[in-house]
Write a protein that holds these residues in place. Sequence first.
Motif, PDB file in Angstrom:
ATOM      1  N   THR A 166      -2.510   4.921  -1.305  1.00  0.00           N
ATOM      2  CA  THR A 166      -1.808   3.656  -1.584  1.00  0.00           C
ATOM      3  C   THR A 166      -2.771   2.474  -1.677  1.00  0.00           C
ATOM      4  OG1 THR A 166       0.178   4.440  -0.485  1.00  0.00           O
ATOM      5  CG2 THR A 166      -0.094   2.054  -0.641  1.00  0.00           C
ATOM      6  N   GLY A 171       1.998   1.252  -4.869  1.00  0.00           N
ATOM      7  CA  GLY A 171       2.559   2.111  -3.852  1.00  0.00           C
ATOM      8  C   GLY A 171       3.326   3.259  -4.484  1.00  0.00           C
ATOM      9  N   VAL A 174       1.755   5.473  -8.226  1.00  0.00           N
ATOM     10  CA  VAL A 174       0.387   5.842  -7.869  1.00  0.00           C
ATOM     11  C   VAL A 174      -0.487   6.046  -9.103  1.00  0.00           C
ATOM     12  CG1 VAL A 174      -1.003   7.497  -6.581  1.00  0.00           C
ATOM     13  CG2 VAL A 174       1.267   6.924  -5.795  1.00  0.00           C
TER      14      VAL A 174
END
Lengths: 677, 677
Positions: A166, A171, A174
């Motif tokens: 992350t 987040g 990805v």
Amino acid sequence: MATDAASDIETHTVPPDADETPIAEAPPPPPDVDVAELTALLDGRYAEVRDLVRRNLTTYASILEEAETLPRDEYRDKVRDLVLEMAATGQTGMGFPTEHGGGGDIGASVAAFETLAYGDLSVLVKTGVQFGLFGGAILQLGTRRHHDAYLRDLVTGKLLGCFAMTETGHGSNVQALGTVATYDAGAGEFVITTPVDELGEESRKDYIGNAARHARLAVVFAQLDTQGERHGVHAFVVPIRDESGAVLPGVRVEDDGLKLGLNGVDNGRLWFDGVRVPREALLNQFADVAEDGTYSSDIENPNRRFFTMLGTLVQGRVCVGGAGINAAKVALAIAVRYGVRRRQFEAVSEDEEQLLLDYGMHQRRLFPLLARTYALHFAQEVVAARLHEVFSRGPTGDVDEKGRRELESRAAGTKALGTWHATRTIQECREACGGAGYLAVNRFAALKADTDVFTTFEGDNHVLLQLVAKGLLTDYAGEFEEMDQLGMVRFVAGMAVDTVVERTSVHKLLERIKDVLPGGEKWDDEAGILDTNYHLAMLRFREEHQLAGVARRLKRGIDAGRHPGEVFSRVQDHVIAAARSHVERLVLEAFVDKLAALPESENRRALSLLCDLHALSVIEADRAWFMEHGRLTVVRSKAISREVNRLCRRVRPIAVELVDAFGVPPSMLRSPDLVGS
Amino acid sequence: MATDAASDIETHTVPPDADETPIAEAPPPPPDVDVAELTALLDGRYAEVRDLVRRNLTTYASILEEAETLPRDEYRDKVRDLVLEMAATGQTGMGFPTEHGGGGDIGASVAAFETLAYGDLSVLVKTGVQFGLFGGAILQLGTRRHHDAYLRDLVTGKLLGCFAMTETGHGSNVQALGTVATYDAGAGEFVITTPVDELGEESRKDYIGNAARHARLAVVFAQLDTQGERHGVHAFVVPIRDESGAVLPGVRVEDDGLKLGLNGVDNGRLWFDGVRVPREALLNQFADVAEDGTYSSDIENPNRRFFTMLGTLVQGRVCVGGAGINAAKVALAIAVRYGVRRRQFEAVSEDEEQLLLDYGMHQRRLFPLLARTYALHFAQEVVAARLHEVFSRGPTGDVDEKGRRELESRAAGTKALGTWHATRTIQECREACGGAGYLAVNRFAALKADTDVFTTFEGDNHVLLQLVAKGLLTDYAGEFEEMDQLGMVRFVAGMAVDTVVERTSVHKLLERIKDVLPGGEKWDDEAGILDTNYHLAMLRFREEHQLAGVARRLKRGIDAGRHPGEVFSRVQDHVIAAARSHVERLVLEAFVDKLAALPESENRRALSLLCDLHALSVIEADRAWFMEHGRLTVVRSKAISREVNRLCRRVRPIAVELVDAFGVPPSMLRSPDLVGS
């Protein structure tokens, strides 16, 4: 009763839940629950593993108090020490190959992790980071050279690592990570760099457990760049600290500081400034770079490659879902036991105040959640067993792609429902314990704070449900992994709706409804309100209808010339509802299947009560939808609410036994004032 | 559209929310919100007071960080210091008489307290304990001798005290307190004693704010015993520490230890072992004991006396409700601003990820809560104004009893809905900020933990709603205060149902429905979906129907020969639902009344959107009930869900302005990564 309720509609004057209408209500005597046997049933094939963890939790029970009293850094160190001590008992390495010091049993590792959730959750998450995320990445994405180099020390905890995926700005998505790993063919090295972007710190690694203090290695996810070409996100082993714990040159570490919970885990941020690692640092299970910089992979499509890599890490989601469900068990065990100790107001007797758990509202608040906890437990058992089955064949075993995708979808869905359930149940139990529930010694403070992030880490729950929906709408087609959100919209829109329905699992659902309820349209006249087939048919109908509806709406939006992104945004709540309905159906089926396999017994009778209560609570919660879609009459809808109340009263006499069967070690309940000593 | 949806029912195949059906949807341009003016509207007549508090919060903003970094005792002392410094600005004494150094304006004191909820909530609660609970008890239950002795020093904070009512075993049912105050006529003293009971520690004072560290005085609630007779619970001023802070003989203090939140407040336990206080220590506004021990009171019935005493302390509930609503504003301000900064996944553009707030699901999660926050704000304004009006006439002023009881009921209901709203909104906002929302620096950690207890302190929300229902069912009859739960059941059962309906406010509701929607039964054919009168009629109908239903069920239960306690337990969820419906109706009316009083403007247009969104969200949430009771067709039900989505899209362009208008000081948002600098 039906007549009574029917007159209700005409006159608009009779109250909704007239359950004291003189009914010949003579419920059978409450089941005589055998707690030890029920625990054995819940523990399943991994009873020994779970008992090992229970013993370990009891041995190290003082951590619950130390979590409150130690300064943050000492608490973090204590958690690390405890993880290492538990590792020495074999508890945390069960999922690794025996040749590297592991237990060679993936199912056992999940069972151990779930049970660990009865205790301090920083210990749980630290364990997950080290053995699940870091260890899992080395095992699943690496090859022999990485296994030989790292696994043995990793399993003992001698080598601590972190999972640096992350980033602050990346987040859920990805694939959009900013960190770059550029191959320098001259040196035979990758150069890892955190780019500086206009928005500031979007590409720094963030919230990385183990990074702020303890990890020596990091598995860093970065955009692989070689011969001037980008090949998408890959993982690299990057040393970040030396043996003395000093941060290595080129690496910058920042502590994430105090968090809402889980403060025994050292989350941090990482920046890389041209950090060089050898070519072999690439975890090359699915792709490799030759000395000269030539990129190669058996999986040509970069999207598919990426999702295949991610797919091998599914165990993390399975584990978090199970942990959420088990944390909910702790909360229920405390609240139910408090409910049979604490009295409030005179009610039935003038001389003595009434026990909280004898109040109808108190039962309504707690028992459907208790029933749902059992349902989710059995659903979790199914997903863990699938995981074990698929992964016991090795990361490149002979399971077909579709089977893997179905597992990923099931894991995602169970994780979402299990962790939301934890948040909701812990909150309700806290409130049901009043002011006492607010004292840290009574466990809810830690349970609430520590589990809170479960709904958004290892995949945000809403994003996970979108993944579930995508799988259903495309029937995990070959193109599945290659599609992003917009690709999915276009894919669905490109087919006739009938094709979507035909192609997907939806039509199978319709067939299965006919199997269990051949009567056709008039379920609620013909099927008994406690008929499990009726419950199943309702949930299957809802799923089928919502999925077909989503397909239609996506298609219609595209046909009307709208942008796929806008179409998706408008249908998004419907997409998520359909996915949730799918998972709800799987959860109920898991409970029903479990019951079907049990011989008649008092415990089976108890579980049947819970299964009915769960099924009817789920239908009741969405009864508006069922009425809107012609599946529920007003009469039946009201009857269901009455039946939920009635089932709550029938669960009351066995409620304590039902929470005792979870087998939460007494020292993990703490709560001297709430549950007694 | 209606045709389209109608065909839906017949075929069971068209999706529920087909809102991309080509509709001539050309919404008007978004309102051009004037933020400063909207803030002024929200601040109302106490804008100056609120600005004073905003300035104080900004001056002492470092407390938000200190809450995380200071050791617990230092944090507690810091909070005390800060409360004293704020007291010096006049902020905390506004509700006390000017002759004792106060501001003489009760409404101002509520406004100040509410606004304080934008900041550290330990400061808020410490303020509430000192000036609201302790100060309020001295003011309302005491007489001139107590006022002269204590108020001046209390208002400056020189004299710190605590409010020792709750006991470990007696929270909601305060009448059952165990602590005893026995009058010793020989010495002219009361002897305060904590009895030792079989169950252990049921009668110790518990969770008492200010008790563990700072309070010198305690207002102790105890059973008054004189001349061998018990007269129920009364309040006494009892010194517990000397000037140096040492605990006085006969008093035992124990720290409640770490709590889920509010750790800047020193909650503790108190035991009294024959502690002697002079006869004048009795707060004798409503009852007195003569030198010879003769008990006297103008209120003969002990229940009525007790509820009259408690009634004077209603300000605490008004304050907590307002604090919950304002804490929700902070969470929304952060989440909405994050939603226009953070991007995730490519959607509408292939080059740039989409802002969170442009996702339909994200809007669905946040905007109904935003609309409800506005609704509750205006409902809170009403209850605070009533409080001001009633109490400005003095504790024994000329307001009739019924007016007081209605105020108490309204305060209880608004507190319950406002604090549940806080819990739910803060949780949703935290999740909407993902991992970033989990970092303490981003405020949600404190908001979640500190507000959590709001739902159960100053009255458990469920118990408060039962109080609301009791008032409605008895129309605050003269007997009202004399009745406990069972008394209420018997009272209602003793009347004909028609009498209940006739006697209570229920029949007025029916009249008011006819006033606004003369069309009779066919509202949803005739009334527009955005017609405010339609919204009001729906909520009034629900309230009337549920209340009458409760009355019928209670009566039927008693008529069937059941025990009143058992009857109550079975109807309890219905009782609470009816009370909730009542409060929901009051909340909507407050919003509608506010709008009606506003001249046409862009801000009024914005508020109208919110009012519609709020009303339809409330109806949507309970649409199953409305369908079950013939008040909503399937067609209209689906149309309402579509309209909620549409309203969310219309709120989107003004969402940032709507949260900015709350006027949360920027330093109180903190969250450098979430809202920008």
